[in-house]
Scaffold this motif. Structure first.
Motif, mmCIF file in Angstrom:
data_model
loop_
_atom_site.group_PDB
_atom_site.id
_atom_site.type_symbol
_atom_site.label_atom_id
_atom_site.label_comp_id
_atom_site.label_asym_id
_atom_site.label_seq_id
_atom_site.Cartn_x
_atom_site.Cartn_y
_atom_site.Cartn_z
ATOM 1 N N GLY A 159 -3.504 6.533 -2.122
ATOM 2 C CA GLY A 159 -3.515 5.119 -1.771
ATOM 3 C C GLY A 159 -4.694 4.419 -2.423
ATOM 4 O O GLY A 159 -5.563 5.051 -3.023
ATOM 5 N N TRP B 6 0.978 3.868 -2.947
ATOM 6 C CA TRP B 6 0.745 5.281 -2.662
ATOM 7 C C TRP B 6 1.877 6.135 -3.234
ATOM 8 O O TRP B 6 1.627 7.105 -3.953
ATOM 9 C CB TRP B 6 0.630 5.510 -1.149
ATOM 10 C CG TRP B 6 0.491 6.954 -0.780
ATOM 11 C CD1 TRP B 6 -0.673 7.661 -0.678
ATOM 12 C CD2 TRP B 6 1.545 7.882 -0.491
ATOM 13 N NE1 TRP B 6 -0.398 8.969 -0.338
ATOM 14 C CE2 TRP B 6 0.957 9.128 -0.219
ATOM 15 C CE3 TRP B 6 2.936 7.764 -0.436
ATOM 16 C CZ2 TRP B 6 1.706 10.256 0.101
ATOM 17 C CZ3 TRP B 6 3.680 8.886 -0.124
ATOM 18 C CH2 TRP B 6 3.059 10.116 0.143
ATOM 19 N N GLU C 235 0.849 -1.199 0.000
ATOM 20 C CA GLU C 235 0.000 0.000 0.000
ATOM 21 C C GLU C 235 0.882 1.245 0.000
ATOM 22 O O GLU C 235 0.595 2.215 -0.695
ATOM 23 C CB GLU C 235 -0.968 -0.005 1.180
ATOM 24 C CG GLU C 235 -1.821 1.240 1.273
ATOM 25 C CD GLU C 235 -2.851 1.437 0.163
ATOM 26 O OE1 GLU C 235 -3.594 2.437 0.227
ATOM 27 O OE2 GLU C 235 -2.937 0.611 -0.774
ATOM 28 N N LYS D 54 1.609 8.731 -6.364
ATOM 29 C CA LYS D 54 1.840 10.168 -6.159
ATOM 30 C C LYS D 54 3.042 10.686 -6.955
ATOM 31 O O LYS D 54 2.954 11.734 -7.605
ATOM 32 C CB LYS D 54 2.042 10.461 -4.670
ATOM 33 C CG LYS D 54 2.196 11.942 -4.372
ATOM 34 C CD LYS D 54 2.170 12.193 -2.883
ATOM 35 C CE LYS D 54 2.422 13.639 -2.557
ATOM 36 N NZ LYS D 54 1.242 14.468 -2.636
#
Length: 176
Positions: free
Chosen positions: A145, A26, A22, A30
């Motif tokens: 996420g 994430w 995760e 990003k």
């Protein structure tokens, strides 16, 4: 290491990898997908024709990571140099990929099934990801996420602050 301890270690490695993925997802979302990898990710944020997206190439990257870990852990491939945790890390990456496919592609974007949650964490996931898609372009944004979702009210405040600071252009109002 005894049989029971080895089994416990394998289970912990798989679970730890799922949780770590995760963070990997994430940060990749990003900084890569909304950075230099925007060319693959753009069509996920814009209307497009067809079922597949260039963005789906990221799933192939994830699958390749899983396969690599399985290979590194395989005595049949690596011989005596096999890295025991590799198999279990590969399995954790695979499990995360399945969760991602069900949650992000299935639940949030309804590519595999149609169900709109009315309450609970599933609703929160959908709301958080819809707020991620509230920006136009790759700048700004919230909720990068895929499995852990923050409170949508907090995400709306962050989007408003980004809009006011000129960081993000919003597709639609986040008020209400």
């Amino acid at each position: 290491m005894g049989g029971a301890m080895q089994t416990l270690a394998a289970i912990l490695i798989v679970l730890g990898t799922v949780l770590a993925m995760e963070f990997v997802a994430w940060s990749s979302h990003k900084y890569i997908m909304h950075g230099f990898g925007w060319g693959w990710h753009r069509d996920h944020h814009e209307p497009h024709e067809g079922f597949l997206e260039k963005n789906d190439l990221y799933a192939i990257v994830g699958a390749a990571l899983s396969i690599l870990m399985f290979a590194l852990g395989s005595p049949m491939i690596m011989g005596a140099d096999a890295w025991w945790p590799g198999t279990w890390i590969g399995l954790g990456v695979l499990f995360y990929g399945v969760i991602y496919t069900l949650v992000h592609d299935g639940l949030v974007h309804q590519r595999w099934f149609r169900w709109v949650p009315k309450r609970g964490y599933a609703k929160r996931l959908v709301q958080a990801h819809k707020l991620h898609h509230a920006t136009i372009g790759k700048e700004g944004g919230v909720s990068f996420g895929f499995v852990f979702a923050r409170d949508p009210a907090v995400l709306k405040q962050e989007l408003r602050a980004q809009r006011e600071a000129g960081i993000a252009v919003l597709r639609e109002a986040v008020d209400g």
